[in-house]
Design an enzyme around this catalytic site. Sequence first.
Site, short mmCIF file in Angstrom:
data_model
loop_
_atom_site.label_atom_id
_atom_site.label_comp_id
_atom_site.label_asym_id
_atom_site.label_seq_id
_atom_site.Cartn_x
_atom_site.Cartn_y
_atom_site.Cartn_z
N TYR A 32 0.84 -1.19 0.00
CA TYR A 32 0.00 0.00 0.00
C TYR A 32 0.88 1.25 0.00
O TYR A 32 1.34 1.69 1.06
CB TYR A 32 -0.89 0.02 1.26
CG TYR A 32 -1.84 -1.15 1.42
CD1 TYR A 32 -2.23 -1.93 0.33
CD2 TYR A 32 -2.36 -1.46 2.66
CE1 TYR A 32 -3.10 -2.99 0.50
CE2 TYR A 32 -3.24 -2.52 2.83
CZ TYR A 32 -3.61 -3.28 1.74
OH TYR A 32 -4.48 -4.33 1.91
N LYS A 49 -0.77 -8.29 -2.32
CA LYS A 49 -2.16 -7.86 -2.09
C LYS A 49 -2.17 -6.39 -2.46
O LYS A 49 -1.46 -5.58 -1.83
CB LYS A 49 -2.44 -8.08 -0.61
CG LYS A 49 -3.77 -7.68 -0.05
CD LYS A 49 -3.81 -8.32 1.34
CE LYS A 49 -4.85 -7.88 2.33
NZ LYS A 49 -5.96 -7.14 2.04
#
Length: 254
Positions: free
Chosen positions: A146, A177
């Site tokens: 992220y 992810k």
Amino acid sequence: MTKRWRKIAPEERAIFLAYDHGLEHGPKPLVGTSIDPEHILDIALKADLDAIALLPGIAEKYWLTLKQRIPLILKLNGKTDLRKNDDEYYPSLLSSVEEAVNYFGARAVGYTIHPGSKYEGLMFKEFRKIVQEARSYDVPVIAWVYPRGRDIQSEHDPKVVCYAARIALELGADIAKIRWPGSSKAFHQAVKAAGKTKIVLSGGIMTKTENEFFALSRQVINAGAIGLAVGKNIWQRENALEMAIKLKQIIHNA
Ligand code: FBP
């Protein structure tokens, strides 16, 4: 080299239930029954999801004491959202691959990287050590990537998501992810940028309807991801178990 990622996704598709939010965001997202870890573990087990991602505390006090366990992804680092200073994102290292494997019997380990943070270098170094250690235990490493910091306007920006996917490959993650960049085309680009690192979508905020999330899940698979690692979009709903069962069908059969 073996496809280490298949150890957590033997059918080459996977749906992981994320439940590390209590540290990351406090009790706020844990609405209704989702505050109770036993309830969440019950959903994961009954829906036969591919794995659950937990931090060490809940893994020890809840997962470890279960008779019937679903595979565990031990999340090795984390932070709170109490610190708002934009360029200082740094989730602390809370466990190790050795503890994950020998104490917990985890099937995989997870680690959050915030590229763009003032501390990205530290996270990169820690992550590489984890990859090296994981290799000797033969467990897959899943990177939550992220991008965040003073110079990142939006972590959903297609270029930023694509960069995140590539960083996961460059650092040696088995699975990454990543966020939804807003379109299948952009998501497919990110999958391509990740090369042999497999991609799962990070769930994000709960969509208005379940069908919206089902459609997104199909798009993600069609764009080349192996699946999803999702939290709120399952357990914030009243019919969380039905949602999890349906999602598993979609991911494994799309
Ligand atoms: P959701 O599917 O609920 O969005 O969870 C994915 C996740 O990566 C969790 O594992 C983690 O706790 C949370 O998002 C972090 O949220 P944020 O990126 O907003 O800090």
